[in-house]
Design a protein around this motif. Structure first.
Motif, mmCIF file in Angstrom:
data_model
loop_
_atom_site.group_PDB
_atom_site.id
_atom_site.type_symbol
_atom_site.label_atom_id
_atom_site.label_comp_id
_atom_site.label_asym_id
_atom_site.label_seq_id
_atom_site.Cartn_x
_atom_site.Cartn_y
_atom_site.Cartn_z
ATOM 1 N N ALA A 86 0.833 -1.210 0.000
ATOM 2 C CA ALA A 86 0.000 0.000 0.000
ATOM 3 C C ALA A 86 0.863 1.254 0.000
ATOM 4 C CB ALA A 86 -0.923 -0.015 1.216
ATOM 5 N N ILE A 87 1.963 1.220 0.751
ATOM 6 C CA ILE A 87 2.875 2.366 0.783
ATOM 7 C C ILE A 87 3.547 2.533 -0.577
ATOM 8 C CG2 ILE A 87 4.761 3.448 2.044
ATOM 9 C CD1 ILE A 87 2.205 2.738 3.684
ATOM 10 N N ALA A 88 3.878 1.409 -1.222
ATOM 11 C CA ALA A 88 4.487 1.468 -2.554
ATOM 12 C C ALA A 88 3.542 2.112 -3.563
ATOM 13 C CB ALA A 88 4.874 0.059 -3.003
ATOM 14 N N VAL A 89 2.263 1.812 -3.460
ATOM 15 C CA VAL A 89 1.271 2.409 -4.363
ATOM 16 C C VAL A 89 1.240 3.927 -4.197
ATOM 17 C CG1 VAL A 89 -1.204 2.604 -4.825
ATOM 18 C CG2 VAL A 89 -0.173 0.348 -4.530
ATOM 19 N N LEU A 90 1.174 4.391 -2.942
ATOM 20 C CA LEU A 90 1.121 5.833 -2.691
ATOM 21 C C LEU A 90 2.414 6.515 -3.124
ATOM 22 C CD1 LEU A 90 -0.629 5.810 0.810
ATOM 23 C CD2 LEU A 90 -1.653 6.387 -1.391
ATOM 24 N N ALA A 91 3.552 5.855 -2.922
ATOM 25 C CA ALA A 91 4.835 6.429 -3.334
ATOM 26 C C ALA A 91 4.898 6.590 -4.851
ATOM 27 C CB ALA A 91 5.981 5.544 -2.850
ATOM 28 N N THR A 92 4.390 5.601 -5.571
ATOM 29 C CA THR A 92 4.399 5.668 -7.034
ATOM 30 C C THR A 92 3.555 6.833 -7.526
ATOM 31 O OG1 THR A 92 4.591 3.246 -7.079
ATOM 32 C CG2 THR A 92 4.005 4.348 -9.137
ATOM 33 N N ILE A 93 2.373 6.995 -6.944
ATOM 34 C CA ILE A 93 1.495 8.090 -7.365
ATOM 35 C C ILE A 93 2.132 9.436 -7.025
ATOM 36 C CG2 ILE A 93 -0.781 9.127 -7.073
ATOM 37 C CD1 ILE A 93 -1.801 6.308 -6.329
ATOM 38 N N LEU A 124 8.788 6.298 -16.720
ATOM 39 C CA LEU A 124 7.733 6.293 -15.711
ATOM 40 C C LEU A 124 8.044 5.271 -14.627
ATOM 41 C CD1 LEU A 124 4.622 6.404 -18.050
ATOM 42 C CD2 LEU A 124 5.468 8.257 -16.626
ATOM 43 N N PRO A 125 7.739 5.592 -13.372
ATOM 44 C CA PRO A 125 7.948 4.611 -12.302
ATOM 45 C C PRO A 125 6.985 3.445 -12.429
ATOM 46 C CG PRO A 125 6.725 6.489 -11.469
ATOM 47 C CD PRO A 125 7.139 6.841 -12.876
ATOM 48 N N ARG A 126 7.365 2.325 -11.844
ATOM 49 C CA ARG A 126 6.525 1.133 -11.816
ATOM 50 C C ARG A 126 6.240 0.760 -10.368
ATOM 51 N NH1 ARG A 126 4.477 -1.173 -16.717
ATOM 52 N NH2 ARG A 126 5.902 -0.654 -18.393
ATOM 53 N N CYS A 127 5.152 0.039 -10.180
ATOM 54 C CA CYS A 127 4.790 -0.419 -8.839
ATOM 55 C C CYS A 127 4.390 -1.885 -8.913
ATOM 56 C CB CYS A 127 3.631 0.409 -8.275
ATOM 57 S SG CYS A 127 3.105 -0.096 -6.627
ATOM 58 N N VAL A 128 5.024 -2.724 -8.064
ATOM 59 C CA VAL A 128 4.698 -4.144 -7.988
ATOM 60 C C VAL A 128 4.430 -4.481 -6.524
ATOM 61 C CG1 VAL A 128 5.390 -6.481 -8.580
ATOM 62 C CG2 VAL A 128 6.326 -4.562 -9.868
ATOM 63 N N THR A 129 3.250 -5.003 -6.238
ATOM 64 C CA THR A 129 2.915 -5.358 -4.858
ATOM 65 C C THR A 129 2.618 -6.842 -4.747
ATOM 66 O OG1 THR A 129 0.509 -5.047 -4.980
ATOM 67 C CG2 THR A 129 1.851 -3.076 -4.642
ATOM 68 N N TRP A 148 -2.458 5.994 -15.813
ATOM 69 C CA TRP A 148 -1.382 5.482 -14.970
ATOM 70 C C TRP A 148 -1.652 4.059 -14.491
ATOM 71 C CZ3 TRP A 148 -1.266 10.365 -11.314
ATOM 72 C CH2 TRP A 148 -0.666 11.430 -11.996
ATOM 73 N N SER A 149 -2.868 3.590 -14.654
ATOM 74 C CA SER A 149 -3.278 2.336 -14.029
ATOM 75 C C SER A 149 -2.388 1.162 -14.430
ATOM 76 C CB SER A 149 -4.739 2.035 -14.386
ATOM 77 O OG SER A 149 -5.213 0.921 -13.676
ATOM 78 N N HIS A 150 -1.904 1.147 -15.684
ATOM 79 C CA HIS A 150 -1.101 0.024 -16.162
ATOM 80 C C HIS A 150 0.256 -0.055 -15.481
ATOM 81 C CE1 HIS A 150 0.511 3.388 -18.462
ATOM 82 N NE2 HIS A 150 1.577 2.657 -18.726
ATOM 83 N N LEU A 151 0.645 1.002 -14.761
ATOM 84 C CA LEU A 151 1.936 1.017 -14.087
ATOM 85 C C LEU A 151 1.912 0.236 -12.777
ATOM 86 C CD1 LEU A 151 2.714 4.822 -14.576
ATOM 87 C CD2 LEU A 151 3.570 2.916 -15.952
ATOM 88 N N PHE A 152 0.736 -0.186 -12.337
ATOM 89 C CA PHE A 152 0.567 -0.866 -11.053
ATOM 90 C C PHE A 152 0.185 -2.326 -11.288
ATOM 91 C CE2 PHE A 152 -0.159 3.588 -10.544
ATOM 92 C CZ PHE A 152 0.373 3.915 -9.305
ATOM 93 N N VAL A 153 0.996 -3.246 -10.768
ATOM 94 C CA VAL A 153 0.718 -4.677 -10.890
ATOM 95 C C VAL A 153 0.687 -5.274 -9.486
ATOM 96 C CG1 VAL A 153 1.480 -6.882 -11.826
ATOM 97 C CG2 VAL A 153 1.829 -4.796 -13.147
ATOM 98 N N GLY A 178 -5.460 -0.776 -10.725
ATOM 99 C CA GLY A 178 -4.297 -1.360 -11.366
ATOM 100 C C GLY A 178 -4.598 -2.745 -11.922
ATOM 101 N N THR A 179 -3.554 -3.426 -12.393
ATOM 102 C CA THR A 179 -3.686 -4.791 -12.903
ATOM 103 C C THR A 179 -3.482 -5.775 -11.759
ATOM 104 O OG1 THR A 179 -2.867 -4.193 -15.092
ATOM 105 C CG2 THR A 179 -2.733 -6.505 -14.491
ATOM 106 N N TYR A 180 -4.362 -6.757 -11.660
ATOM 107 C CA TYR A 180 -4.217 -7.810 -10.654
ATOM 108 C C TYR A 180 -3.777 -9.097 -11.341
ATOM 109 C CZ TYR A 180 -5.908 -5.495 -6.453
ATOM 110 O OH TYR A 180 -6.004 -4.697 -5.350
ATOM 111 N N VAL A 181 -2.807 -9.765 -10.737
ATOM 112 C CA VAL A 181 -2.359 -11.069 -11.220
ATOM 113 C C VAL A 181 -2.589 -12.079 -10.102
ATOM 114 C CG1 VAL A 181 -0.463 -12.429 -12.156
ATOM 115 C CG2 VAL A 181 -0.634 -9.990 -12.709
#
Length: 623
Positions: free
Chosen positions: A132-139, A170-175, A195-200, A290-293
């Motif tokens: 969750a912190i990684a998501v906020l940092a990316t934004i 662009l930054p990326r985010c992986v959680t 930006w949504s595609h930047l979050f996985v 974002g994208t969910y895997v």
């Protein structure tokens, strides 16, 4: 179409990056009490920031609100809002607070700035609440650094999308196993800005943590929640089967309420039961983005981008089948939160991806859904999520079909304005007097345009159009032309019929949403503050001053303040080249009012004085 492949390929484009990010995310999480984040310069072109999670219930659920939610701090995240509706996104208050502490950490901003200056690929990652912190940092980086650099490299009036024509990475985010972070507006804003595609987000099929924020903390005592978090950290053997089963059942009940409520909304269900349930059961505001895997446990990965489909799968992938015992699944749901490294080692060794994209109703997709073990009800919900997106595109096509009609109507009003100018009468004053056939026909056109734009605004209010509609350059341009040309006519009609006697001043309670929305569109794409493009409202300020003068009861100081406001509005309009000479004709409402003012009032409005006394004649024609 739901498709299968041998690698992550075009879906994530991040396979090697994921393999590097996962171990670091887990390392940071295990050291949650020792550090805030780890960084690793993988090579000359990439740096990974891994954020620690937390096992403290207070750092998951702030007690002030039913779901520990909080409005975002717009100074930190100015774009996380809906534009027209002017709704600020909601996020988990504890996660937001923890991210703000990260920003205050010595060196974090410097390390980010250094990586950006070197044009490195920045990757933010985290496991559990660290995600969750990684998501906020990316934004935060996207908002404050990427946006700023984009603005410096392009003319904001070009209305370009920030993901286009960039010379930076662009930054990326992986959680991994991250809980939900924000509400529907949060996800809408990410998709609007593209930006949504930047979050996985990786989620194992049975991991309970990504579903945890669907439960109101009031459903579980804080002491029990702390016990659950401790048991996830140390392993489910530290908790009784009864406690694990009770917790699992509570989460699933609430997940069912949220998923069912949203599915009924997507299907246009007329059943009163979902609405009644929402009336006495607190439904979580949090939604996926974002994208969910989904890691299925058999080497197969399922990628989903549609947020409504993700929400349904968060419930249905964890739904029991007849052969499963609830206590076994409850224990597994706690255990799997710590198994991402093992799971991904197996899945990424010979990656087998199912891309669950539309059309879900296709024959090939049906085979895939059978393989995933999804029930008929689950498939109906997924189809509803898909149909909702399709309907948005269909409604956009319907609106675009009216685009030509809108342009023709605006041309007619421009011709009307030109005819008025030839006779040295401003089109505002001519329309207000309604003395000729041309004024009557202009009013008919005004009403036709109002109907077409009100239809658009109603769809935007309920998010029935694609998320990026409000930043599409053609629509921002058309909406701006419409507002600047037609709103003065609405103001003239409003005061001609003395509607202010019933509703009060135009700007306070009577201004239609079709003008508020289109003004916000332009302010958003041009990175302007609220009210910086209020030039179409100048006549409303003039009319209020005229009424105040006629009443004769307003204190001089109050009149002065109103004149100063008008002066500022006209000054900005002149700077933006939005003034025309027809505003300053001898018989205009503005000039007539001004000539009645005493020297004391005139002294606070030198710009208006100059325009009325002659400089206005040098302004361009209206058309």
């Amino acid at each position: 179409m739901a498709t299968e492949g041998k690698s992550l390929g075009d879906i994530t484009e991040m396979e090697d990056l994921i393999k590097r990010a996962c171990p670091l995310a887990l390392k940071a999480h295990k050291a949650a009490t020792a550090t805030t984040y780890y960084t690793r310069n993988v090579h000359a072109k990439e740096v990974i920031f891994a954020f620690s999670g937390s096992w403290s219930v207070d750092e998951w659920f702030a007690p002030e609100h039913p779901f520990a939610e909080s409005k975002l701090v717009l100074e930190l995240f100015p774009f996380l809002r809906s534009i027209g509706n002017d709704e600020t996104a909601v996020v988990n208050a504890s996660f937001l607070s923890r991210f703000q502490k990260v920003l205050q950490t010595n060196g974090f901003r410097d390390e980010v700035n250094k990586a950006l200056s070197q044009e490195k690929q920045i990757v933010f990652t985290g496991h559990s609440s660290g995600g969750a912190i990684a998501v906020l940092a990316t934004i935060w980086v996207l908002e404050h650094h990427i946006r700023r650099k984009t603005d410096q490299n392009q003319n904001p009036n070009q209305n370009q999308n920030p993901n286009q024509n960039q010379n930076h990475v662009l930054p990326r985010c992986v959680t991994f196993g991250s809980p939900l972070v924000g509400d529907r507006v949060f996800g809408h804003a990410l998709r609007r800005e593209r930006w949504s595609h930047l979050f996985v987000n990786f989620v194992t099929r049975y991991d309970i943590v990504p579903r945890l924020l669907l439960v109101p903390p009031s459903s579980i005592q804080r002491e029990k929640l702390q016990t659950i978090l401790d048991s996830i950290k140390t392993g489910p053997q530290k908790i009784t089967k009864e406690s694990a089963t009770d917790f699992f059942s509570t989460v699933m009940r609430n997940a069912l309420c949220v998923a069912s409520h949203d599915a009924c909304s997507l299907m246009g269900c007329t059943d009163l039961l979902p609405g009644a349930i929402a009336g006495f059961i607190d439904l979580s505001p949090y939604r996926p983005s974002g994208t969910y895997v989904f890691c299925m446990g058999n080497g197969k990965l399922v990628a989903v981008k549609n947020p409504d489909a993700v929400l349904q799968l968060l419930f249905y992938f964890l739904q029991l089948n007849p052969a499963q015992a609830v206590d076994d699944v409850a224990g597994r749901s706690l255990k799997e939160h710590l198994m991402y490294k093992t799971e991904l080692q197996g899945s990424l060794a010979k990656p087998h991806l199912v891309n669950l994209d539309p059309p879900i109703s296709s024959t090939n997709a049906d085979t895939v859904l059978n393989d995933l073990g999804l029930s008929t009800k689950a498939r109906l919900c997924l189809c509803a999520a898909e149909e909702s997106e399709r309907q948005k595109l269909e409604k956009q096509k319907k609106i675009e079909a009216n685009c030509g009609k809108i342009k023709i109507a605006l041309r007619k009003l421009n011709n009307y304005r030109s005819k008025c100018e030839v006779h040295k009468v401003g089109y505002y004053d001519s329309f207000k007097r309604q003395e000729g056939e041309k004024d009557f026909l202009a009013n008919v056109i005004r009403l036709e345009l109002a109907g077409m734009w009100d239809e658009i605004i109603e769809m935007l209010k309920t998010y029935e159009l694609p998320d990026d509609f409000e930043i599409k350059p053609d629509w921002v341009k058309l909406g701006t032309e419409f507002r600047r040309l037609v709103e003065p006519l609405d103001i003239a009609n409003f005061y001609r019929h003395s509607k202010n006697d019933d509703t009060g001043a135009y700007m306070k309670r009577a201004r239609p949403k079709r003008y508020r929305y289109t003004q916000r569109w332009l302010e958003h794409v041009d990175r302007k503050g609220t009210g910086d493009y209020s030039e179409s409202c100048i006549w409303a300020k003039v009319e209020e001053l005229c009424l105040a003068a006629a009443a004769g009861g307003k204190p001089p100081q109050e009149v002065k303040l109103r004149v100063v406001e008008l002066e500022k509005l006209i000054s900005v309009a002149e700077k933006n080249k939005q003034l025309s000479k027809d505003m300053f004709f001898d018989e205009s409402t503005l000039v007539k009012w001004w000539r009645k003012q005493d020297p004391e009032i005139r002294s606070v409005a030198t710009i208006i004085a100059g325009l009325v006394d002659g400089r206005g004649k040098d302004l361009p024609s209206a058309c």
